[in-house]
Design a protein around this motif. Structure first.
Motif, PDB file in Angstrom:
ATOM      1  N   GLU A  61      -7.454  66.619  12.103  1.00 42.24           N
ATOM      2  CA  GLU A  61      -6.523  65.976  12.823  1.00 42.24           C
ATOM      3  C   GLU A  61      -7.106  66.531  14.013  1.00 42.24           C
ATOM      4  N   SER A  63      -6.596  66.576  18.366  1.00 40.79           N
ATOM      5  CA  SER A  63      -5.750  66.639  19.735  1.00 40.79           C
ATOM      6  C   SER A  63      -6.798  66.320  20.937  1.00 40.79           C
ATOM      7  N   GLU A  84      -6.472  56.987  11.416  1.00 36.97           N
ATOM      8  CA  GLU A  84      -5.384  57.004  12.551  1.00 36.97           C
ATOM      9  C   GLU A  84      -5.618  57.007  14.058  1.00 36.97           C
ATOM     10  N   THR A  86      -4.044  57.457  17.238  1.00 38.70           N
ATOM     11  CA  THR A  86      -2.572  57.929  18.475  1.00 38.70           C
ATOM     12  C   THR A  86      -2.023  57.714  19.888  1.00 38.70           C
ATOM     13  N   LYS A  87      -1.896  56.679  20.469  1.00 41.37           N
ATOM     14  CA  LYS A  87      -2.097  56.348  22.018  1.00 41.37           C
ATOM     15  C   LYS A  87      -0.754  57.032  22.348  1.00 41.37           C
ATOM     16  N   SER A  88      -0.888  58.037  23.567  1.00 40.26           N
ATOM     17  CA  SER A  88       0.815  57.794  24.556  1.00 40.26           C
ATOM     18  C   SER A  88      -0.005  57.439  25.900  1.00 40.26           C
ATOM     19  N   VAL A 105      -5.710  57.913  24.495  1.00 37.41           N
ATOM     20  CA  VAL A 105      -5.440  57.693  23.028  1.00 37.41           C
ATOM     21  C   VAL A 105      -4.999  60.005  23.005  1.00 37.41           C
ATOM     22  N   SER A 106      -4.514  60.373  22.034  1.00 34.88           N
ATOM     23  CA  SER A 106      -4.156  61.723  22.154  1.00 34.88           C
ATOM     24  C   SER A 106      -4.485  62.056  21.242  1.00 34.88           C
ATOM     25  N   LYS A 107      -4.527  61.371  20.122  1.00 31.76           N
ATOM     26  CA  LYS A 107      -4.765  62.274  18.589  1.00 31.76           C
ATOM     27  C   LYS A 107      -5.688  61.204  17.682  1.00 31.76           C
ATOM     28  N   THR A 109      -6.690  61.036  13.671  1.00 30.06           N
ATOM     29  CA  THR A 109      -6.218  61.115  12.591  1.00 30.06           C
ATOM     30  C   THR A 109      -7.126  60.867  11.143  1.00 30.06           C
TER      31      THR A 109
END
Length: 246
Positions: A61, A63, A84, A86-88, A105-107, A109
């Motif tokens: 993962e 960040s 995967e 992940t957006k914030s 994009v925040s992360k 994985t």
């Protein structure tokens, strides 16, 4: 005998130091493929070595920095791994190519489908990222490495000073911006126009010089021709007079 014993003990001690210090270098890191220039786009690789002899790495993962968010993050497929993104939501929207971006994009994985990264191996996880910030020299990513025995290693420590922490976070060094990323076309165009003007001026001067040279040559040849003709006439007149006299 004492000397040989001391050398054996010294060699053994040196080997022990190497064995003990080796894991310090085997940590999750990030490097660009080529350059990661400020204001541009780059392909970066997260390199993940397996530090355990009895377990495989099954999850990574990463960040992304919130102080310098990246609007565009595209993973490259890696065999045997699911990815995967992940957006914030952003507190302050970004402007990219004239459009306002409200999330980044925040992360990212990666999860292994099979055995993962087995002992004695490493794996690269490529990402295409951008637009890179212009107001910093580096980006710090924090990574979590999970093993098949459920152990989690947190690569999240930010280095302060010259001494590297035990679990350093991956750091991407950014290079200086290039003309490819910033439009300095007006300067280039002006330079090109100046070069063309100088070239044209030089060609004109060369042509003028050539014309002057040709004109001068023609004049000289004309004068020489007249002189030769006059000499021929004079020779003919003298020859006629001699014949008449004889």
């Amino acid at each position: 005998m004492k000397g040989s014993r001391l050398s054996v003990v010294g060699a053994a001690a040196g080997s022990a130091v190497l064995l003990l210090s080796a894991p310090a270098f085997a940590h999750v890191s990030v490097q660009p493929e080529g350059e990661a220039a400020k204001g541009g786009y780059a392909v970066i690789d997260f390199k993940v070595p397996n530090e355990r002899d009895n377990a495989s790495t099954t999850k990574l993962e990463v960040s992304f920095p919130t102080d310098h968010p990246l609007a565009s993050v595209m993973p490259q497929p890696v065999d045997g791994w699911k990815v995967e993104v992940t957006k914030s939501k952003l507190d302050k929207p970004l402007e990219l190519h004239g459009e306002k971006i409200t999330e980044a994009v925040s992360k990212v994985t990666w999860t292994a489908d099979g055995k993962g990264i087995e002992p004695g191996y490493f794996q690269k996880f490529p990402l295409s990222v951008g637009q890179l910030p212009e107001d910093t020299d580096e980006l710090v990513f924090k990574a979590l490495q999970t093993y098949s025995n459920k152990e989690v290693v947190r690569w999240i420590e930010v280095q302060e000073g010259d001494e590297e922490p035990e679990n350093p976070a991956p750091v991407l060094e950014l290079s200086a911006a290039t003309d490819d990323h910033h439009g300095s076309g007006s300067d280039d165009t002006a330079a090109s126009d100046d070069a063309k003007s100088e070239s044209s001026s030089g060609a004109t001067e060369t042509a003028a010089a050539s014309a002057d040279s040709s004109d001068t040559t023609a004049r000289v040849l004309g004068i020489v021709g007249i002189a030769v003709g006059a000499a021929g006439v004079a020779f003919g007149v003298l020859a006629g007079r001699r014949r008449t006299s004889s």
